[in-house]
Design a protein around this motif. Sequence first.
Motif, PDB file in Angstrom:
ATOM      1  N   MET A 196     -32.119  12.834  53.268  1.00 48.13           N
ATOM      2  CA  MET A 196     -31.027  12.418  53.770  1.00 48.13           C
ATOM      3  C   MET A 196     -30.431  12.851  54.978  1.00 48.13           C
ATOM      4  SD  MET A 196     -28.201  11.386  50.525  1.00 48.13           S
ATOM      5  CE  MET A 196     -28.346  13.167  49.947  1.00 48.13           C
ATOM      6  N   LYS A 197     -29.938  12.080  55.983  1.00 50.51           N
ATOM      7  CA  LYS A 197     -29.140  12.700  57.245  1.00 50.51           C
ATOM      8  C   LYS A 197     -27.613  12.676  56.785  1.00 50.51           C
ATOM      9  CE  LYS A 197     -30.125  11.272  61.123  1.00 50.51           C
ATOM     10  NZ  LYS A 197     -30.212  10.443  62.492  1.00 50.51           N
ATOM     11  N   VAL A 198     -27.027  14.028  56.659  1.00 48.38           N
ATOM     12  CA  VAL A 198     -25.854  14.130  56.156  1.00 48.38           C
ATOM     13  C   VAL A 198     -24.969  14.734  57.207  1.00 48.38           C
ATOM     14  CG1 VAL A 198     -24.500  15.211  54.482  1.00 48.38           C
ATOM     15  CG2 VAL A 198     -26.919  14.744  53.877  1.00 48.38           C
ATOM     16  N   LEU A 199     -23.665  14.234  57.287  1.00 50.30           N
ATOM     17  CA  LEU A 199     -22.572  14.780  58.157  1.00 50.30           C
ATOM     18  C   LEU A 199     -21.673  15.431  57.318  1.00 50.30           C
ATOM     19  CD1 LEU A 199     -21.150  14.676  60.970  1.00 50.30           C
ATOM     20  CD2 LEU A 199     -20.112  12.659  60.325  1.00 50.30           C
ATOM     21  N   ILE A 200     -21.247  16.611  57.865  1.00 47.64           N
ATOM     22  CA  ILE A 200     -20.211  17.402  56.857  1.00 47.64           C
ATOM     23  C   ILE A 200     -19.182  17.545  57.652  1.00 47.64           C
ATOM     24  CG2 ILE A 200     -19.460  19.457  55.887  1.00 47.64           C
ATOM     25  CD1 ILE A 200     -22.749  19.687  54.828  1.00 47.64           C
ATOM     26  N   ILE A 201     -17.928  16.839  57.606  1.00 49.78           N
ATOM     27  CA  ILE A 201     -16.783  17.134  58.543  1.00 49.78           C
ATOM     28  C   ILE A 201     -15.912  18.395  57.758  1.00 49.78           C
ATOM     29  CG2 ILE A 201     -14.817  16.243  59.292  1.00 49.78           C
ATOM     30  CD1 ILE A 201     -16.402  13.453  59.202  1.00 49.78           C
ATOM     31  N   GLY A 202     -15.689  19.185  59.009  1.00 50.41           N
ATOM     32  CA  GLY A 202     -14.904  20.438  58.105  1.00 50.41           C
ATOM     33  C   GLY A 202     -15.975  21.638  57.665  1.00 50.41           C
ATOM     34  N   SER A 203     -16.969  21.457  58.728  1.00 51.88           N
ATOM     35  CA  SER A 203     -18.151  22.426  58.264  1.00 51.88           C
ATOM     36  C   SER A 203     -17.928  23.901  58.564  1.00 51.88           C
ATOM     37  CB  SER A 203     -19.323  22.001  59.413  1.00 51.88           C
ATOM     38  OG  SER A 203     -18.926  22.189  60.535  1.00 51.88           O
ATOM     39  N   LYS A 204     -16.697  24.162  59.055  1.00 50.45           N
ATOM     40  CA  LYS A 204     -16.505  25.711  59.257  1.00 50.45           C
ATOM     41  C   LYS A 204     -15.511  26.246  58.313  1.00 50.45           C
ATOM     42  CE  LYS A 204     -18.454  26.170  63.129  1.00 50.45           C
ATOM     43  NZ  LYS A 204     -19.758  27.010  63.312  1.00 50.45           N
ATOM     44  N   GLY A 205     -15.031  25.283  57.191  1.00 50.66           N
ATOM     45  CA  GLY A 205     -14.226  25.626  56.288  1.00 50.66           C
ATOM     46  C   GLY A 205     -15.215  26.413  55.058  1.00 50.66           C
ATOM     47  N   PHE A 206     -14.283  26.825  53.898  1.00 54.93           N
ATOM     48  CA  PHE A 206     -14.894  27.314  52.668  1.00 54.93           C
ATOM     49  C   PHE A 206     -16.125  26.406  52.030  1.00 54.93           C
ATOM     50  CE2 PHE A 206     -14.666  28.184  48.044  1.00 54.93           C
ATOM     51  CZ  PHE A 206     -15.292  29.036  47.907  1.00 54.93           C
ATOM     52  N   ILE A 207     -15.535  25.458  51.563  1.00 50.34           N
ATOM     53  CA  ILE A 207     -16.500  24.452  51.134  1.00 50.34           C
ATOM     54  C   ILE A 207     -17.400  23.998  52.123  1.00 50.34           C
ATOM     55  CG2 ILE A 207     -16.808  22.364  49.754  1.00 50.34           C
ATOM     56  CD1 ILE A 207     -14.044  23.036  48.332  1.00 50.34           C
ATOM     57  N   GLY A 208     -17.359  23.543  53.072  1.00 47.92           N
ATOM     58  CA  GLY A 208     -17.908  23.023  54.163  1.00 47.92           C
ATOM     59  C   GLY A 208     -18.939  23.833  54.683  1.00 47.92           C
ATOM     60  N   HIS A 209     -18.824  24.977  54.661  1.00 46.79           N
ATOM     61  CA  HIS A 209     -19.955  26.175  55.260  1.00 46.79           C
ATOM     62  C   HIS A 209     -20.890  26.121  54.008  1.00 46.79           C
ATOM     63  CE1 HIS A 209     -21.619  29.889  56.643  1.00 46.79           C
ATOM     64  NE2 HIS A 209     -21.519  30.322  55.537  1.00 46.79           N
TER      65      HIS A 209
END
Length: 304
Positions: A1-14
């Motif tokens: 899949m091509k996945v976009l993670i918004i909030g990638s610098k946060g705890f869960i996002g990272h």
Amino acid sequence: MKVLIIGSKGFIGHHLVQYFKEVGHSVWKADVVVDYADVDRYFLIDVSNSDYNTVFHYEKYDLCINCSGAASVPDSLKNPMRDYYLNTVNVFKILTAINQFQPECKFINLSSAAIYGNPESLPIHESAATKPLSPYGFHKFQAEQICQEFHSFFQLNTCSLRIFSVYGDGLKKQLFWDLYNKAVSGNPIELFGTGEESRDFIHVRDLARAIEMVANTSAFNADVINIGNGVEEKIKDVVAMFFDCFDHEIDYSFSGQVRKGDPINWKADIHQLKSYGYKATIDMKEGLQAYHAWVTAFKKNVTE
């Protein structure tokens, strides 16, 4: 899949960025944090004008996971407008951009068990009444309704995950971070509550696995899904378990005072998540030992 993670610098996002890469997905990232070293597939979001049009206009994704937003009950009581904007308005903006540029993209929004408040019975099923005890809980529930709105009127593929108590390496707030800082101070420790309060903890690595299972299995019909381990852990027990990781005895007690906005007892009904194949891989003792090792190394590196 091509996945976009918004909030990638946060705890869960990272952790989601790391996990989805490890299992072979193509990952794009977006956050408000300026990071000149992270230029590969990274969108810098303008915090003053976050319309997300650029993010969705020039790249197509199979899945968007929204990990952004505020995550503090006490702060939501002090700054409810900020919490509303970050946890509710922001979701509307993301879905507006998805609807305009790529309505086929699946959308997962990280909601919270805080929407339940103090449940009438345990375990808490997804059909339980929603009785938030804080602006944070109200705003997370409103975000779920926005996901329902965009599914009902624009046929977007949406899903809301009611996440219980997440912990793990990299978390620099909440219970175990606070316990560590108080333990190394050498002073007697007084904790909120009686110790009989309970939570349903899930390690962030198991959370990442659960989210992938949801992405692969959910119908995305504005679904709401509990994400936890279905285990009720008394606070007094996990505090004792964590303090056992130290090489010295720690003097602590409970004040008996309940902090405003905090629920008393939580245990998730995770039958729906289990039907997707979920099973915990990290137990509480193992997870706390790993967290203690991480925070000890982190603190040492900061002071050197």
